[in-house]
Design a protein around this motif. Structure first.
Motif, PDB file in Angstrom:
ATOM      1  N   PHE A   1       0.814  -1.217   0.000  1.00 47.44           N
ATOM      2  CA  PHE A   1       0.000   0.000   0.000  1.00 47.44           C
ATOM      3  C   PHE A   1       0.851   1.273   0.000  1.00 47.44           C
ATOM      4  N   GLN A   2       2.190   1.128  -0.120  1.00 44.92           N
ATOM      5  CA  GLN A   2       3.073   2.283   0.010  1.00 44.92           C
ATOM      6  C   GLN A   2       3.418   2.903  -1.340  1.00 44.92           C
ATOM      7  N   SER A   3       3.684   4.210  -1.329  1.00 44.39           N
ATOM      8  CA  SER A   3       4.108   4.940  -2.525  1.00 44.39           C
ATOM      9  C   SER A   3       5.608   4.734  -2.741  1.00 44.39           C
ATOM     10  N   GLN A   4       6.117   5.252  -3.858  1.00 41.63           N
ATOM     11  CA  GLN A   4       7.541   5.135  -4.144  1.00 41.63           C
ATOM     12  C   GLN A   4       8.379   5.800  -3.060  1.00 41.63           C
ATOM     13  N   ASN A   5       8.015   7.008  -2.655  1.00 41.74           N
ATOM     14  CA  ASN A   5       8.765   7.708  -1.608  1.00 41.74           C
ATOM     15  C   ASN A   5       8.730   6.951  -0.293  1.00 41.74           C
ATOM     16  N   GLU A   6       7.576   6.401   0.035  1.00 43.96           N
ATOM     17  CA  GLU A   6       7.448   5.655   1.298  1.00 43.96           C
ATOM     18  C   GLU A   6       8.284   4.381   1.253  1.00 43.96           C
ATOM     19  N   ARG A   7       8.311   3.707   0.105  1.00 46.33           N
ATOM     20  CA  ARG A   7       9.123   2.494  -0.020  1.00 46.33           C
ATOM     21  C   ARG A   7      10.606   2.828   0.100  1.00 46.33           C
ATOM     22  N   TYR A   8      11.029   3.915  -0.548  1.00 46.56           N
ATOM     23  CA  TYR A   8      12.437   4.317  -0.488  1.00 46.56           C
ATOM     24  C   TYR A   8      12.835   4.685   0.939  1.00 46.56           C
ATOM     25  N   GLU A   9      12.018   5.502   1.591  1.00 47.76           N
ATOM     26  CA  GLU A   9      12.342   5.926   2.954  1.00 47.76           C
ATOM     27  C   GLU A   9      12.409   4.729   3.892  1.00 47.76           C
ATOM     28  N   ALA A  10      11.469   3.802   3.747  1.00 47.49           N
ATOM     29  CA  ALA A  10      11.470   2.608   4.599  1.00 47.49           C
ATOM     30  C   ALA A  10      12.717   1.763   4.353  1.00 47.49           C
ATOM     31  N   ALA A  11      13.144   1.669   3.083  1.00 50.92           N
ATOM     32  CA  ALA A  11      14.336   0.876   2.752  1.00 50.92           C
ATOM     33  C   ALA A  11      15.599   1.496   3.341  1.00 50.92           C
ATOM     34  N   VAL A  12      15.690   2.836   3.304  1.00 44.87           N
ATOM     35  CA  VAL A  12      16.843   3.523   3.895  1.00 44.87           C
ATOM     36  C   VAL A  12      16.817   3.365   5.409  1.00 44.87           C
TER      37      VAL A  12
END
Length: 678
Positions: free
Chosen positions: A73-84
């Motif tokens: 359910f996450q956006s691209q920015n949310e996926r990137y931030e979570a990965a970092v």
């Protein structure tokens, strides 16, 4: 990875509410005495290996920072931030737990997180410096990178060039007056494009560029380049860097672009273990220039287990567990609806993919052993194994990624409509694995690089010259006809291995003959090669397929037969081999070694195996040992509660937690017949 199971089975006692269909699948196998799902008696050494694996998995999966529950359910920015966030937090966790980034724990962590963690290219950056850097460069850069005082990326692919590395357009011109290299991307096609972790994260990058000294080009070389300030993360002078935008998958990865305008780096920043530019501009090289591509060779092999084979294992687990729960239509009148896994057509879709997953797990081990031996030789400045390593890393990266991508898609479609839901976990596996056919070398080009090696070896063998052990079969004498008389004969590895060997030799030799004929008739070597590429690609595929079957056979022969493991693996090996013949009949029939009558025997034996392996299907995917959190699939959970999990997942969707933005603007006026007021 524990192919005999571990953590998932250690949690059995704590589970409740397992779907009775899945429970019966596991119970039937345990009563049969041949249990591959983890209850098999195990050696003390095996148990000792399982314990750190389980502790690592538990430490990761119990920590909310690493949760992937809502990633669909996450956006691209949310996926990137979570990965970092995971990457940074992971460093803290590694120190707390006393883990090693070079030890087995990191493999368990990567598996737990499904690779959904940032800064993975930082490891390639470190690896490249370790392999290609001088002792002084290693002493300077590795501590900085290991302590994360800098974050590295790996910039090779350009907007206009990918697999063809000799065509890269980024330049590095040596300035003897300042003892610096001046790096430029002279036109838009020279811009670095796709490097992971570059878009928003990296401070440094290993940039591959054409080296020019005194106007002479010395080919592609790697340079360490700072791209962002260590104070405020702003781009360095002359550097334009950013993210390339949304992709089919890998939304957590900030794939980037890099444009360079007269960016200067010190002479010492060109990696110089095997070559260097001396202060007066003299170029010195030790060994083959192809060593500069060695990192790519190692990456092609390194990505196979986690990025290519693992997704197929996951897809098989999801689809087979689901197929043992999903019921549809009746096999016999008056009975309840049958499990779809009981239909031969469903078995034909899924069980060859299961056999392929095991075959590729074993070929991965073979490739890593081959690579490790070659790497030791290279460390001793012996470059003789480079051509073979390059050919194998190219061909097997291409074959494994091609077959695994096809397999994941088959698994998705085998799950019907529910497979199309992101909650099944299958769409994200497919859109992720399909990229593996493109990155680290496009597959067609890689097959042709393997073919070039095979043609050279075939010509050498024909001239009585020595060739590498992996291709000595090219010297085999062609037999007459296959001696098989009964379908059981095709369960003999000797029988089907000879068929694979002859098919590979025929494709390689006929390609070589056509190539030679064209050249002798006056066609240029380059045009002759181009006119043979379709056949050459098939020849490379045949070689890789043969080696995979041969390795599977040899692996099974070495297995311990306790609890019937060897017997079950033999069934899988036979299925993998016969499926290859069944689906490529034309290639096997071409030279007459096998006949139409033989193909009838192959088909009969192949279909018999489907019913045999079907009994072991669920335990065999259980043995891949994926936890529910790792699979992140409503269809593939260990308890088999498919419909409940789909409903729970749907209820978690933000669209069901928020108001409908379209109602007041559009639907309400439509329903109240007030469209004229819009």
């Amino acid at each position: 990875m524990a192919l005999l199971g571990s953590c998932e089975r250690l949690q059995d006692a704590a589970r409740g509410g397992v779907n009775p269909d899945l429970a019966s699948e596991r119970l039937a196998r345990s009563r049969g005495g041949d249990d591959v799902s983890g209850r098999t008696p195990r050696s003390e050494a095996a148990v000792e290996q399982t314990i750190p694996h389980c502790l690592t998995v538990e430490a990761i999966e119990s920590d909310p920072v690493f949760s992937q529950e809502n990633q669909y359910f996450q956006s691209q920015n949310e996926r990137y931030e979570a990965a970092v966030r995971r990457a940074v937090y992971l460093q803290k966790k590694i120190r707390e737990m006393g883990w090693s980034e070079t030890g087995p724990e990191f493999q368990y962590i990567y598996r737990c997180l499904s690779g959904d963690v940032a800064l993975l290219l930082h490891r390639v950056f470190i690896r490249s410096i370790s392999v290609l850097g001088s002792d002084e460069q290693i002493a300077k850069w590795i501590p900085l990178a290991t302590d994360y005082r800098i974050i590295g990326s790996y910039a090779q692919t350009e907007l206009g060039h990918g697999t063809y590395l000799q065509g890269l357009e980024t330049t590095a011109v040596f300035d003897t007056a300042t003892q610096e290299f001046i790096l430029n991307t002279p036109k838009i096609s020279a811009m670095k494009w796709w490097p992971g972790d570059m878009g928003r994260s990296a401070t440094h990058s290993l940039v591959f560029a054409q080296l020019y000294v005194h106007g002479k080009c010395y080919g592609v070389h790697p340079f360490i380049l700072q791209i962002r300030s260590l104070q405020d993360h702003s781009p360095c002078p002359g550097v334009t860097v950013g993210d390339i935008g949304p992709k089919m998958n890998f939304q957590h990865t900030d794939n980037g672009f890099l444009r360079l305008q007269n960016v200067r780096v010190p002479r010492e920043n060109m990696l110089s273990k095997f070559c260097e530019v001396q202060p007066d501009g003299t170029y010195v090289r030790w060994g083959s220039q192809k060593i500069n591509y060695f990192t790519m060779t190692s990456v092609r092999i390194a990505i196979l287990p986690g990025e290519v084979i693992l997704p197929l294992m996951k897809a098989c687990t999801i689809a087979i567990r689901y197929s043992a729960v999903r019921r549809q239509s009746k096999l016999k009148p008056g009975e309840q609806e049958a499990k779809i896994l009981d239909y031969q057509t469903q078995q034909q879709k899924l069980l060859p993919q299961l056999a392929t997953a095991y075959a590729f797990h074993f070929i991965n081990t073979y490739l890593h052993e081959l690579f490790n031996r070659g790497y030791q030789d290279i460390q001793g400045k012996n470059f003789d194994s480079l051509p073979e390593l390059h050919a194998f890393s190219s061909g097997f990266k291409a074959m494994v990624s091609q077959h695994c991508t096809s397999g994941v898609e088959i698994c998705l479609r085998a799950c019907g409509g529910h497979g199309y839901s992101l909650l099944s976990g299958l769409p994200s596996l497919y859109t992720r694995i399909i990229a593996s056919c493109i990155y680290e070398g496009e597959n067609t080009v890689l097959f042709l690089q393997t073919a070039r090696f095979l043609i050279k070896c075939f010509m050498a063998a024909s001239a009585g010259q020595p060739i590498p052990p992996s291709v000595t079969y090219l010297s085999s004498v062609k037999p007459g006809k296959c001696p098989a008389k009964d379908k059981s004969d095709f369960l003999s590895p000797e029988t089907y291995l000879k068929a694979y060997e002859q098919m590979a030799i025929r494709l390689i030799s006929s390609s070589a003959a056509k190539l030679q004929h064209l050249i002798q008739s006056g066609v240029t070597k380059y045009e002759a090669w181009n006119q043979c590429t379709v056949q050459l690609e098939r020849a490379a595929k045949a070689h890789c397929h043969y080696i995979t079957v041969k390795n599977f056979v040899e692996t099974v022969e070495k297995l311990d037969n306790k609890a019937g493991i060897q017997k079950i693996m033999k069934h899988l090996c036979d299925l993998f081999a016969l499926h290859g013949i069944f689906t490529n009949m034309g290639d096997f029939l071409y030279d007459g070694y096998l006949t139409a009558a033989h193909m009838d025997l192959v088909t009969a034996s192949y279909l018999d195996l489907l019913a045999v392996i079907r009994k072991d299907a669920v335990p065999l995917v259980d043995a891949f040992d994926f936890t529910d959190k790792n699979l992140n699939s409503a269809l593939g959970s260990y308890d088999g509660q498919v419909y409940q999990r789909l409903y729970e997942g749907a209820r978690r969707s933000p669209t069901n937690q928020q108001g409908n933005p379209a109602y007041g603007k559009y639907l309400k006026p439509l329903l109240q017949n007030t469209l004229s007021k819009l």
